[in-house]
Design a protein around this motif. Structure first.
Motif, PDB file in Angstrom:
ATOM      1  N   ALA A 266       0.827  -1.222   0.000  1.00 16.89           N
ATOM      2  CA  ALA A 266       0.000   0.000   0.000  1.00 16.89           C
ATOM      3  C   ALA A 266       0.857   1.267   0.000  1.00 16.89           C
ATOM      4  O   ALA A 266       0.726   2.115   0.860  1.00 16.89           O
ATOM      5  N   THR A 267       1.734   1.365  -0.986  1.00 17.59           N
ATOM      6  CA  THR A 267       2.442   2.635  -1.191  1.00 17.59           C
ATOM      7  C   THR A 267       1.514   3.510  -2.029  1.00 17.59           C
ATOM      8  O   THR A 267       0.472   3.038  -2.509  1.00 17.59           O
ATOM      9  N   ARG A 268       1.902   4.772  -2.250  1.00 18.62           N
ATOM     10  CA  ARG A 268       1.053   5.625  -3.096  1.00 18.62           C
ATOM     11  C   ARG A 268       0.847   4.972  -4.461  1.00 18.62           C
ATOM     12  O   ARG A 268      -0.256   4.908  -4.984  1.00 18.62           O
ATOM     13  N   GLN A 269       1.938   4.477  -5.047  1.00 19.50           N
ATOM     14  CA  GLN A 269       1.852   3.877  -6.381  1.00 19.50           C
ATOM     15  C   GLN A 269       1.094   2.554  -6.323  1.00 19.50           C
ATOM     16  O   GLN A 269       0.298   2.252  -7.201  1.00 19.50           O
ATOM     17  N   GLY A 270       1.352   1.777  -5.279  1.00 16.15           N
ATOM     18  CA  GLY A 270       0.692   0.475  -5.144  1.00 16.15           C
ATOM     19  C   GLY A 270      -0.814   0.627  -5.042  1.00 16.15           C
ATOM     20  O   GLY A 270      -1.581  -0.132  -5.657  1.00 16.15           O
ATOM     21  N   LYS A 271      -1.262   1.631  -4.271  1.00 18.52           N
ATOM     22  CA  LYS A 271      -2.705   1.823  -4.107  1.00 18.52           C
ATOM     23  C   LYS A 271      -3.352   2.225  -5.432  1.00 18.52           C
ATOM     24  O   LYS A 271      -4.446   1.778  -5.763  1.00 18.52           O
ATOM     25  N   ALA A 272      -2.644   3.090  -6.182  1.00 17.02           N
ATOM     26  CA  ALA A 272      -3.192   3.531  -7.472  1.00 17.02           C
ATOM     27  C   ALA A 272      -3.296   2.341  -8.425  1.00 17.02           C
ATOM     28  O   ALA A 272      -4.290   2.175  -9.139  1.00 17.02           O
ATOM     29  N   ILE A 273      -2.268   1.495  -8.407  1.00 17.69           N
ATOM     30  CA  ILE A 273      -2.268   0.317  -9.289  1.00 17.69           C
ATOM     31  C   ILE A 273      -3.415  -0.627  -8.894  1.00 17.69           C
ATOM     32  O   ILE A 273      -4.146  -1.132  -9.746  1.00 17.69           O
ATOM     33  N   ALA A 274      -3.583  -0.842  -7.572  1.00 14.63           N
ATOM     34  CA  ALA A 274      -4.658  -1.743  -7.110  1.00 14.63           C
ATOM     35  C   ALA A 274      -6.010  -1.247  -7.601  1.00 14.63           C
ATOM     36  O   ALA A 274      -6.845  -2.026  -8.088  1.00 14.63           O
ATOM     37  N   GLY A 275      -6.244   0.044  -7.496  1.00 16.51           N
ATOM     38  CA  GLY A 275      -7.519   0.614  -7.938  1.00 16.51           C
ATOM     39  C   GLY A 275      -7.734   0.418  -9.433  1.00 16.51           C
ATOM     40  O   GLY A 275      -8.818   0.038  -9.877  1.00 16.51           O
TER      41      GLY A 275
END
Ligand SMILES: Cc1cc2nc3c(=O)[nH]c(=O)nc-3n(C[C@H](O)[C@H](O)[C@H](O)COP(=O)(O)OP(=O)(O)OC[C@H]3O[C@@H](n4cnc5c(N)ncnc54)[C@H](O)[C@@H]3O)c2cc1C
Length: 317
Positions: free
Chosen positions: A90-99
């Motif tokens: 749940a990094t900034r990039q990870g959260k965006a990718i998950a979404g």
């Protein structure tokens, strides 16, 4: 077919924690824990050392290539593999990718997972909501579930160097629309680390003018502490740097003493102070939400109380 749990994070340390968490559930579910890795052979070897039983190699990230560019690759990969679980850091990039993966594939995405267990044939996930102010238990209702998990939720297992396993190459899918990296700028070094401060004196909007912060710094220094603030003082008024604000979008503190000066105590702020040992509030409004959340409080004008406190602390020196 063996059930797969796949973990993905651009941060190797966080990936190790995701692997450790996935391995805990995988044991009872007889699932295989695989890591989707962007990087060279040493990154692949590290994922095995961290406990991954299989590695999906997404290739090396070229200079200037953004993590975002891997989203079409991950979409195609998930469609093909259909893992039971995709656990993303749940990094900034990870959260965006998950979404983006969830939206593209119609898959449940559950954010900030703390624990997950198999219950009645479904994955039951305990996750944080309201910036960590509460937890909620949810069941995933799609065959693949995407979870995001932040750092320090579980401890990584010690790395076993020399561990190895199957490596499967994943072909890169060129994105239709690419963002271009224009420039990278180093962040100025932080002048304060609130998370380790033993005393925190927090200024809120009860402070009327920027010059009055001087007395806040004086009080903090007498208490051997750091000055913090609520968001409006940093993002709206720009009186203090952003690294000094506490809350859902700022820092989390765990001092022995948190002393607030004219802070109303909105949830977006107080989620960042719940681990303080003693909370003391000074506010002129007896009905301010910070009052019931504090161990001690003084109802009064901070412009009278703070100088009196400073004088009393100076007299004790
Ligand atoms: C999406 C989102 C995220 C947010 N994230 C954060 C976050 O991470 N951190 C954060 O801090 N905020 C955050 N906020 C803002 C938050 O909702 C509050 O608006 C903010 O925390 C209020 O700041 P405050 O307590 O300083 O000001 P106020 O709510 O205006 O409170 C001022 C207090 O000072 C008291 N006061 C005034 N004068 C005096 C005086 N002379 N003596 C004594 N007391 C006095 C008043 O009685 C009042 O209680 C967020 C908001 C949103 C929408």
């Amino acid at each position: 077919m063996t059930k797969e749990f796949i973990v993905f994070s651009e941060k190797p340390g966080l990936r190790a924690e995701l692997i450790a968490n996935a391995l805990q559930l995988a044991t009872s579910e007889q699932a295989l824990v695989a890591a989707a890795v962007i990087g060279d052979q040493s990154a692949i070897e590290q994922a095995f050392a961290q406990g991954a039983q299989k590695v999906y190699s997404l290739g090396e990230q070229a200079d200037g290539q953004l993590l975002d560019d891997y989203v079409p690759t991950l979409i195609t990969f998930l469609k093909e593999k259909q893992p039971a679980l995709m656990l993303i850091g749940a990094t900034r990039q990870g959260k965006a990718i998950a979404g983006r993966l969830g939206a593209a594939l119609g898959i449940s995405v559950i954010t900030d997972a703390k624990e997950f267990n198999q219950h009645d044939q479904a994955l039951e996930i305990t996750h944080l909501i309201f910036g960590g102010g509460a937890v909620r238990v949810e069941k995933a209702n799609t065959a693949t579930t995407i979870l995001t998990q932040g750092a320090s939720v579980v401890e990584a297992v010690p790395e076993k160097s020399g561990a190895s396993g199957e490596i499967e190459k994943v072909s890169f899918v060129e994105p239709n629309r690419k963002a271009t990296l224009v420039e990278r700028k180093a962040k100025p070094p932080a002048s304060v680390n609130l998370s380790v401060a033993k005393s925190v004196v927090c200024a809120g909007r009860g402070i009327g003018k920027k010059e009055d912060l001087e007395m806040v710094f004086e009080l903090a220094s007498l208490l051997n502490g750091e000055v913090a603030a609520t968001r409006p003082l940093t993002e709206g008024l720009d009186w203090l740097p952003r690294e000094r604000y506490i809350g859902v979008s700022g820092a989390t503190v765990k001092p022995d003493l948190y002393l607030s000066l004219g802070v109303s105590g909105q949830a977006q702020h107080t989620v960042g102070i719940t681990e303080s040992r003693v909370i003391v509030a000074i506010d002129k409004d007896k009905d301010a939400p910070i009052i019931p959340q504090s161990d001690y409080f003084i109802i009064g004008d901070l412009y009278e109380v703070v100088p009196a406190l400073i004088a009393a602390l100076q007299a004790r020196k």
